[in-house]
Design an enzyme around this catalytic site. Sequence first.
Site, PDB file in Angstrom:
ATOM      1  N   TYR A 227     102.923  63.623  43.352  1.00  0.00           N
ATOM      2  CA  TYR A 227     104.128  64.217  42.776  1.00  0.00           C
ATOM      3  C   TYR A 227     104.398  65.619  43.312  1.00  0.00           C
ATOM      4  O   TYR A 227     104.597  66.557  42.546  1.00  0.00           O
ATOM      5  CB  TYR A 227     104.022  64.242  41.246  1.00  0.00           C
ATOM      6  CG  TYR A 227     104.010  62.856  40.670  1.00  0.00           C
ATOM      7  CD1 TYR A 227     105.194  62.167  40.483  1.00  0.00           C
ATOM      8  CD2 TYR A 227     102.814  62.218  40.367  1.00  0.00           C
ATOM      9  CE1 TYR A 227     105.198  60.874  39.992  1.00  0.00           C
ATOM     10  CE2 TYR A 227     102.813  60.920  39.877  1.00  0.00           C
ATOM     11  CZ  TYR A 227     104.012  60.256  39.688  1.00  0.00           C
ATOM     12  OH  TYR A 227     104.016  58.982  39.210  1.00  0.00           O
TER      13      TYR A 227
ATOM     14  N   TYR B 192     102.939  55.647  30.010  1.00  0.00           N
ATOM     15  CA  TYR B 192     102.737  55.745  31.455  1.00  0.00           C
ATOM     16  C   TYR B 192     101.827  54.595  31.873  1.00  0.00           C
ATOM     17  O   TYR B 192     100.736  54.432  31.324  1.00  0.00           O
ATOM     18  CB  TYR B 192     102.107  57.080  31.859  1.00  0.00           C
ATOM     19  CG  TYR B 192     101.840  57.116  33.343  1.00  0.00           C
ATOM     20  CD1 TYR B 192     102.861  57.405  34.247  1.00  0.00           C
ATOM     21  CD2 TYR B 192     100.584  56.808  33.864  1.00  0.00           C
ATOM     22  CE1 TYR B 192     102.634  57.377  35.619  1.00  0.00           C
ATOM     23  CE2 TYR B 192     100.347  56.785  35.228  1.00  0.00           C
ATOM     24  CZ  TYR B 192     101.384  57.075  36.098  1.00  0.00           C
ATOM     25  OH  TYR B 192     101.153  57.040  37.447  1.00  0.00           O
TER      26      TYR B 192
ATOM     27  N   ASP C  89      97.047  48.371  27.976  1.00  0.00           N
ATOM     28  CA  ASP C  89      96.688  49.143  29.166  1.00  0.00           C
ATOM     29  C   ASP C  89      95.616  50.151  28.741  1.00  0.00           C
ATOM     30  O   ASP C  89      95.923  51.181  28.157  1.00  0.00           O
ATOM     31  CB  ASP C  89      97.940  49.846  29.698  1.00  0.00           C
ATOM     32  CG  ASP C  89      97.641  50.778  30.863  1.00  0.00           C
ATOM     33  OD1 ASP C  89      96.452  50.993  31.174  1.00  0.00           O
ATOM     34  OD2 ASP C  89      98.605  51.301  31.443  1.00  0.00           O
TER      35      ASP C  89
ATOM     36  N   LYS D 197      90.508  53.466  36.292  1.00  0.00           N
ATOM     37  CA  LYS D 197      90.041  54.857  36.227  1.00  0.00           C
ATOM     38  C   LYS D 197      88.520  55.019  36.113  1.00  0.00           C
ATOM     39  O   LYS D 197      87.847  55.047  37.132  1.00  0.00           O
ATOM     40  CB  LYS D 197      90.796  55.586  35.120  1.00  0.00           C
ATOM     41  CG  LYS D 197      92.266  55.795  35.511  1.00  0.00           C
ATOM     42  CD  LYS D 197      92.927  56.971  34.836  1.00  0.00           C
ATOM     43  CE  LYS D 197      94.145  57.445  35.596  1.00  0.00           C
ATOM     44  NZ  LYS D 197      95.436  57.036  35.063  1.00  0.00           N
TER      45      LYS D 197
HETATM   46  C1  LIG Z   1      96.447  56.248  35.628  1.00  0.00           C
HETATM   47  C2  LIG Z   1      97.018  55.164  34.817  1.00  0.00           C
HETATM   48  C3  LIG Z   1      97.560  54.018  35.415  1.00  0.00           C
HETATM   49  C4  LIG Z   1      97.661  53.850  36.908  1.00  0.00           C
HETATM   50  O1  LIG Z   1      96.426  53.821  37.542  1.00  0.00           O
HETATM   51  P1  LIG Z   1      96.327  54.175  39.099  1.00  0.00           P
HETATM   52  O2  LIG Z   1      94.910  53.872  39.443  1.00  0.00           O
HETATM   53  O3  LIG Z   1      96.687  55.624  39.244  1.00  0.00           O
HETATM   54  O4  LIG Z   1      97.286  53.293  39.821  1.00  0.00           O
HETATM   55  C5  LIG Z   1      98.030  53.023  34.577  1.00  0.00           C
HETATM   56  N1  LIG Z   1      97.979  53.147  33.232  1.00  0.00           N
HETATM   57  C6  LIG Z   1      97.459  54.231  32.632  1.00  0.00           C
HETATM   58  C7  LIG Z   1      97.404  54.288  31.145  1.00  0.00           C
HETATM   59  C8  LIG Z   1      96.978  55.286  33.395  1.00  0.00           C
HETATM   60  O5  LIG Z   1      96.486  56.375  32.791  1.00  0.00           O
END
Ligand SMILES: *Cc1c(COP(=O)(O)O)cnc(C)c1O
Length: 421
Positions: free
Chosen positions: A16, A144, A245, A274
């Site tokens: 970004y 997000y 997620d 992550k």
């Molecule tokens: C960071 C994140 C993503 C995306 O993961 P990347 O490995 O950066 O593509 C998706 N969902 C959540 C909740 C995140 O924090």
Amino acid sequence: MTDILEFDRQHLWHPYTSMVDPLPCYEAVSAEGVMIRLRDGRELIDGMSSWWCAIHGYNHPELNRALVDQTRKMSHVMFGGITHAPAVELAQQLIDLTPPSLDRVFFADSGSVAMEVALKMVMQYWFANDRPEKHRLLTIAGGYHGDTFGAMSVCDPVTGMHEKFVNVLPKHLFAPRPSSRFGEELNDDDRNNLTKLVETHHNELAALVLEPIVQGAGGMWFYSSEYLRLARQLCNEFDLLLVFDEIATGFGRTGEMFAVDYVNIEPDVLCVGKALTGGTMTLAACLANERIATGISADGGALMHGPTFMANPLACSVAKKSIELLEVSDWRSCVSKINAQLQQDLRPLGNLSGVHDVRVIGAIGVVQMDAPVNVVQLQKRFVEEGVWIRPFNDLIYLMPPYITQPEELSMLVSAIESVVT
Ligand SMILES: *Cc1c(COP(=O)(O)O)cnc(C)c1O
């Protein structure tokens, strides 16, 4: 020798960041434990875990060893038509750690890709079951889910960092961000808002997509766990699939192994990423239940995804070791000690003028200011204070490695205190 910073400024994009007027960068040469070492010799205590990842700290000897050992056997081999122990053993661990019904695993390269796969799963499910009209998604504002197009379509339309793409993204449905905070009961507004949307639109909805309890990059907001119960109940009643997620929340960060563990419910699909490899390299996974796995193939078809580096053995081996480290490390007490200290030391900053709100859950502490902060200026001051903290918008926040000691956490908190006063 090339000047690293100058070359970087001329040629490299950062997350970004503008290529025309990039924000300044610091050159890291090594990292160890909770410390990031800069080229000029300064050492910074890391408050970010490199965006939720480095839960065991940096340069961990056992993670390194797992990686090196695997390189000697096989760094990579295609997953089409071939399998291997690192993938199978990691899948077994993930199945054991997540809610019982989630026992089918798809390995993806990154969190965003895992979200794409999750969305394909729910879309394909309804397609294969002769309900192709159920192809829209419902989510909540302030979310997000990543930077790829499918993931972007469920990010907050304004704070989700993707407003420039509104014209090309499919239009999904957004319930207001739940206002009931974590630890509180669900208020009627939150209940009614979600219920009404599901009642009105269920015939066109494939799934409800949520970051359970903790919304991350969309605003660092923590909401009532009862919202998840309501979500499951509505999905059952109106025949929607439920996607969680847990890419940011997974592996202990919120105080439970997964945020879903705060309630006794199970989603149909759960994404992790992550911290999966303890911050060593990229890897993510989607776990799905029997209904999804068999439903996708109700028309005889297959799940239509298969990345080149699927189930990379190096990444799987490190992830497996990272999970083993978690299990032997008493992560729960590490996270709860960090939590107690953040409750005690960070919360009082809420009384300072300019501070809008302070909130803490698990090993996450957030100071929300009244207005967006000057990232460049704050970053510079943090580095001068010997800490690595990267604010965004109006948020200054900490999610330190679980191995962070009380005196190190004190330095992180004091640094925030000194920049906000
Ligand atoms: C960071 C994140 C993503 C995306 O993961 P990347 O490995 O950066 O593509 C998706 N969902 C959540 C909740 C995140 O924090």
